[in-house]
Each structure stands twice: as structure tokens, then as C-alpha cells.
Design a protein around this motif. Structure first.
Motif, PDB file in Angstrom:
ATOM      1  N   ARG A  93       0.699  -1.142   0.050  1.00  0.00           N
ATOM      2  CA  ARG A  93      -0.033  -0.138   0.059  1.00  0.00           C
ATOM      3  C   ARG A  93       0.829   1.212  -0.040  1.00  0.00           C
ATOM      4  O   ARG A  93       0.337   2.406  -0.346  1.00  0.00           O
ATOM      5  CB  ARG A  93      -0.971   0.125   1.204  1.00  0.00           C
ATOM      6  N   ILE A  94       2.094   1.205   0.355  1.00  0.00           N
ATOM      7  CA  ILE A  94       3.120   2.325   0.570  1.00  0.00           C
ATOM      8  C   ILE A  94       3.731   2.479  -0.783  1.00  0.00           C
ATOM      9  O   ILE A  94       4.605   1.529  -0.970  1.00  0.00           O
ATOM     10  CB  ILE A  94       3.905   2.142   1.657  1.00  0.00           C
ATOM     11  N   VAL A  95       3.611   3.381  -1.539  1.00  0.00           N
ATOM     12  CA  VAL A  95       4.349   3.606  -2.646  1.00  0.00           C
ATOM     13  C   VAL A  95       5.501   4.706  -2.700  1.00  0.00           C
ATOM     14  O   VAL A  95       5.138   5.769  -2.227  1.00  0.00           O
ATOM     15  CB  VAL A  95       3.162   3.877  -3.990  1.00  0.00           C
ATOM     16  N   ILE A  96       6.622   4.403  -2.729  1.00  0.00           N
ATOM     17  CA  ILE A  96       7.766   5.501  -2.889  1.00  0.00           C
ATOM     18  C   ILE A  96       7.994   5.594  -4.338  1.00  0.00           C
ATOM     19  O   ILE A  96       8.833   4.647  -4.835  1.00  0.00           O
ATOM     20  CB  ILE A  96       9.016   4.654  -1.781  1.00  0.00           C
ATOM     21  N   ALA A  97       7.679   6.779  -4.750  1.00  0.00           N
ATOM     22  CA  ALA A  97       8.031   7.048  -6.201  1.00  0.00           C
ATOM     23  C   ALA A  97       9.480   7.656  -6.120  1.00  0.00           C
ATOM     24  O   ALA A  97       9.747   8.391  -5.423  1.00  0.00           O
ATOM     25  CB  ALA A  97       7.140   7.896  -6.784  1.00  0.00           C
ATOM     26  N   THR A  98      10.234   7.331  -7.195  1.00  0.00           N
ATOM     27  CA  THR A  98      11.513   7.969  -7.600  1.00  0.00           C
ATOM     28  C   THR A  98      11.472   8.232  -8.933  1.00  0.00           C
ATOM     29  O   THR A  98      10.901   7.685  -9.747  1.00  0.00           O
ATOM     30  CB  THR A  98      12.575   6.703  -7.023  1.00  0.00           C
ATOM     31  N   GLU A  99      12.577   9.055  -9.129  1.00  0.00           N
ATOM     32  CA  GLU A  99      12.894   9.307 -10.610  1.00  0.00           C
ATOM     33  C   GLU A  99      14.734   9.142 -10.558  1.00  0.00           C
ATOM     34  O   GLU A  99      15.389   9.283  -9.567  1.00  0.00           O
ATOM     35  CB  GLU A  99      12.755  10.599 -11.061  1.00  0.00           C
ATOM     36  N   PRO A 100      15.049   8.431 -11.677  1.00  0.00           N
ATOM     37  CA  PRO A 100      16.589   8.227 -11.702  1.00  0.00           C
ATOM     38  C   PRO A 100      17.337   9.607 -11.164  1.00  0.00           C
ATOM     39  O   PRO A 100      17.221  10.881 -11.542  1.00  0.00           O
ATOM     40  CB  PRO A 100      16.858   7.950 -13.173  1.00  0.00           C
ATOM     41  N   ALA A 101      18.429   9.341 -10.481  1.00  0.00           N
ATOM     42  CA  ALA A 101      19.270  10.416 -10.116  1.00  0.00           C
ATOM     43  C   ALA A 101      20.101  11.059 -11.269  1.00  0.00           C
ATOM     44  O   ALA A 101      20.288  10.388 -12.388  1.00  0.00           O
ATOM     45  CB  ALA A 101      20.431   9.966  -9.297  1.00  0.00           C
ATOM     46  N   ALA A 102      20.269  12.443 -11.317  1.00  0.00           N
ATOM     47  CA  ALA A 102      20.880  13.341 -12.347  1.00  0.00           C
ATOM     48  C   ALA A 102      22.326  12.419 -12.721  1.00  0.00           C
ATOM     49  O   ALA A 102      22.849  11.851 -11.754  1.00  0.00           O
ATOM     50  CB  ALA A 102      21.062  14.626 -12.002  1.00  0.00           C
ATOM     51  N   ALA A 103      22.649  12.635 -13.829  1.00  0.00           N
ATOM     52  CA  ALA A 103      24.064  12.057 -14.241  1.00  0.00           C
ATOM     53  C   ALA A 103      25.126  12.819 -13.391  1.00  0.00           C
ATOM     54  O   ALA A 103      25.135  13.992 -12.913  1.00  0.00           O
ATOM     55  CB  ALA A 103      24.120  12.405 -15.676  1.00  0.00           C
TER      56      ALA A 103
END
Length: 432
Positions: free
Chosen positions: A387-397
Motif C-alpha cells: 500500500r505504501i508507494v515510494i516513487a523515485t526518478e533516476p538520479a541526475a548524471a
């Protein structure tokens, strides 16, 4: 009449509080980097010193003991186990010796002892060359590469076949894993056994089931482990044999095993209660707080911890996320409100970095639940975590993070072997 005076090495404020709540006079030694002001009310004295600096902490503790003697040396922190054994011997106090605590800390030494005694023999090779590692994997079919000391799955890597040896060797060199060993890959149900000993008599308090998925980092635990009577007896007999072999005397031990087709095989053992909130699971199900029971060893008239039948089951599931920068965390409040959920602890927030799952410190939090039986507890823990959603985006180069063993240890201000550079006189009981 003055209170019983004890030395507590390391540990968080909540653990130290349990010693003070029993009326013990606590002298607390803690690394400056780990100091928490919340611990102050529970301490008669507080020494901010690196307890892994063995000569310095030995001199300070010896001086304090000469001024007003300690009754016991306690620690419930992995990094301080061998140091606590050394201090116990130095002060001539009851408890687990330096030999015992260092045997449990030194994985090749423990494996050699178990193999010599015929306690679940496991093929092993310490500090092999690449050619020797290749031959070992070829003979074993699969292997695990790991540091000779440490916990939390730090620096542990599976080698599934001989075709992966070169890649694993290159990773080892890049990671800075210089002091390492290889063992045959054990296949079977992963367990840990939580025991409590007093005067060399060992009580099995609980057996914990584990879940690692396809990796080496633990993702969940359940108490009690769903075992039949024959398997449970075999597992408990193996652990008692191990504790006797290392000369374990007092307090909790946490022994990890794999129940293979050939019987139980020890992975490692520690002279402390289990981490990963296993103590909470044991307390919920068996009514025994192993942290509190440890301090009760200082009370002469206190009865030993008893084995109690389980009251239902409890499970923990750890939260993980894709590597990158956290953009949002949702579902935690709803998860915490669900029936059977005991605790939800999300340890990341937007802006934090999630690393690939290299060791236990890379997990993002946990949920703890209770249910009627182990299967139901595992199921509920999984559903709650989902139920717990931890959304991420790729780290910057170019956004780097520590990828070496030394850098990871620096993050937590620890060394694997506090005796490596120590100039204190070696104990006569240290393993040779």
C-alpha cells in the motif's frame, strides 16, 4: 544502598532506557557520531568516545572500574560485541569472554570450529586467489562471497555459476573487499534462532522465518517460523551445539541458519538479540523482551528468560524502492490504519536518495503486523507494505554515492575489526 552499576556500550536511547528502568546505574559509552541527547536522562555517566578505539576505551573503563566497580558490561550493538567481550575479560567480570565474542565476529574462525566439531559442515575457502575461487565454484556449483567480518549483508554477493567468477572478482576489487571468504551456496529455508543463555544453559526463545527474495538482503521476517517438530528440534540442537562450542555463557544470541536437505547449516551467529526489529516480533508473540532480559542478568534474584508458547504470529516487511531520488511517498497513513498493523515506519521522504539494495541500510522503512498464524502474518505484512508507494526518478548524471566497503562503513562510523590497529595488550582468551 547504591544501585547496581553497569557499563552499556553503544545502543540507542530506547535500549539504554530499559537498563535504567530496572533501577541500574548506567555508565554509557557512545561514539560522538551516534550521540542522541534523549539518552542523557538514563545515564549516571556518559562517555562520548569511539568504543572501537580499543586502547582508549579500555584505559577509560579500567579507571572507572577502579574508582567504582561495574557489575557487568553490556552491549546490544553489533559493532561493540567483541569490544564488550574484551572489556569483560579486562575487568574480570561475568559474561561472554573475548574469545567467544571474537569467534562469533570472525566468520572463518567460526566456520573452522564448526567444521572441526562436525556441526553442519560447510565447504569454505578463505582469501582465495581468482583461480582458487574459480575451482571452488566449479566444485560447489554456486558460492557466496562475503567479508570475513560484518553483518547486515554488507559486501555479500552470490556467484551462481563459474561463468560469474570473473565478474564477481572484478566487483570485489572495485568494492574494496580485500579480506574475504567463499562458501558453498546453501539452498533451503532461511531461519534465525533467538536464544537466551544463563550460566551456559541455553533457552530457545523463538525461531524466526526469513524472506530474501532472490537476493541476499533480508526483506521480511515472521515469528514463529512455520516448522514441523522434527525440523525445529534439528535446528535447535544445531544452535545449542554452536553455543556450547564457542563457550557462550550469558545473554541473547541470534543465529542465522539455512535448513538444507542435508539438515541445518549455520550461516553466522551473534552475541546479541536479532536486529531488524526481531526483538519486537518475539515480544509480541512470545512475551519476552530480550533487550530487557539482557540487563536483568545484573540482578542476582531475577529468574532467567523462559520459553513461552506463541500467541499468534507477527511479521515485518521492509520497504524498498527503485534507485533514484524520492519524488513522493503515499499510502502510509492508510496502511497504518489497517486491522492488524502494529507499526509503519517510512524512513525516506521527497528529496532523499534511494540506493540499489546493497545491504540492510539501503531499505526504506518497514511495517510490522500481527495475525493468527505465520502464513496470515506474512500475507498481511506484504499487503500492507504494498500500500505504501515510494516513487523515485533516476538520479541526475554524475550524482554519485559511496560504492566501496570503506565508504559504506564510514557512513555509519564503524570498522569491521576494532582490534586490527589496537595497541592494547591482547587477551589470553583471544582466538588464535
Amino acid at each position: 544502598m547504591s544501585a547496581t552499576r553497569v557499563l552499556v556500550v553503544g545502543g540507542k536511547a530506547g535500549i539504554v532506557r530499559k537498563a535504567a528502568a530496572l533501577g541500574l546505574e548506567v555508565v554509557h559509552v557512545q561514539k560522538p557520531s551516534a550521540f542522541d541527547p534523549d539518552v542523557v536522562p538514563y545515564c549516571a555517566q556518559l562517555l562520548l568516545v569511539d568504543y572501537q578505539d580499543v586502547p582508549t576505551v579500555t584505559a577509560l573503563v579500567r579507571a572507572l572500574h577502579e574508582q567504582r566497580p561495574f557489575t557487568r558490561v553490556f552491549t546490544q550493538t553489533e559493532a561493540a560485541q567483541a569490544v564488550a567481550g574484551h572489556l569483560t575479560d579486562t575487568l574480570g567480570l561475568p559474561g561472554n569472554s573475548e574469545r567467544t565474542t571474537r569467534l562469533l565476529h570472525d566468520k572463518p574462525a567460526l566456520r573452522a570450529l564448526l567444521n572441526e566439531r562436525g556441526i553442519g559442515p560447510v565447504a569454505t575457502l578463505t582469501r582465495p586467489t581468482r583461480a582458487e575461487l574459480r575451482d571452488f565454484v566449479k566444485a560447489s556449483g554456486a558460492a557466496v562471497l562475503k567479508p570475513t567480518m560484518g553483518s547486515g549483508s554488507l559486501g555479500v554477493r552470490r556467484i551462481a555459476s563459474v561463468d560469474e567468477v570473473d565478474e564477481a572478482w572484478a566487483w570485489r576489487e572495485a568494492f574494496g573487499l580485500d579480506d574475504f571468504m567463499a562458501e558453498e551456496w546453501l539452498v533451503g529455508e532461511e531461519l534465525s534462532v533467538e536464544t537466551f543463555s544463563r550460566a551456559g544453559s541455553h533457552t530457545v526463545v523463538a525461531v524466526t522465518g526469513k524472506e530474501t527474495g532472490q537476493g541476499v538482503v533480508e526483506l521480511g521476517h515472521v515469528v514463529p517460523a512455520p516448522l514441523d517438530d522434527a525440523d525445529r528440534s534439528a535446528v535447535e540442537a544445531t544452535v545449542r551445539a554452536l553455543l556450547d562450542a564457542v563457550g557462550f555463557v550469558d545473554g541473547p544470541a541470534h543465529t542465522e541458519l539455512i535448513l538444507t536437505a542435508a539438515g541445518p547449516r549455520v550461516v553466522e551467529s551473534h552475541s546479541r538479540r536479532g536486529g531488524d526489529r526481531i526483538n519486537d516480533l518475539v515480544r509480541l508473540v512470545h512475551g519476552v523482551d530480550l533487550e530487557e532480559a539482557t540487563y536483568r542478568l545484573a540482578l542476582d534474584d531475577d529468574p532467567p528468560a523462559q520459553r513461552r508458547a506463541p500467541d499468534g504470529a507477527a511479521a515485518i516487511r521492509f520497504l524498498v524502492a527503485d534507485p533514484g531520488t524520492v519524488t513522493s511517498v503515499t499510502g502510509a497513513a492508510e496502511a497504518a490504519a489497517a486491522d492488524g498493523v502494529v507499526q509503519v515506519d517510512v524512513q525516506v521522504e521527497p528529496g532523499d536518495t534511494v540506493h540499489e539494495l546493497r545491504w540492510s541500510e539501503d531499505r526504506c522503512g518497514f511495517v510490522v503486523v500481527r495475525a493468527a498464524d505465520p502464513a496470515a502474518a506474512v500475507r498481511l505484512a506484504g499487503e500492507t507494505a504494498a500500500r505504501i508507494v515510494i516513487a523515485t526518478e533516476p538520479a541526475a548524471a554524475g550524482h554519485g554515492y559511496p560504492v566501496t566497503l570503506g565508504a559504506l562503513l564510514d557512513e555509519v562510523d564503524e570498522v569491521l575489526d576494532p582490534f586490527a590497529a589496537a595497541t592494547a595488550e591482547p587477551s589470553a582468551t583471544a582466538p588464535r
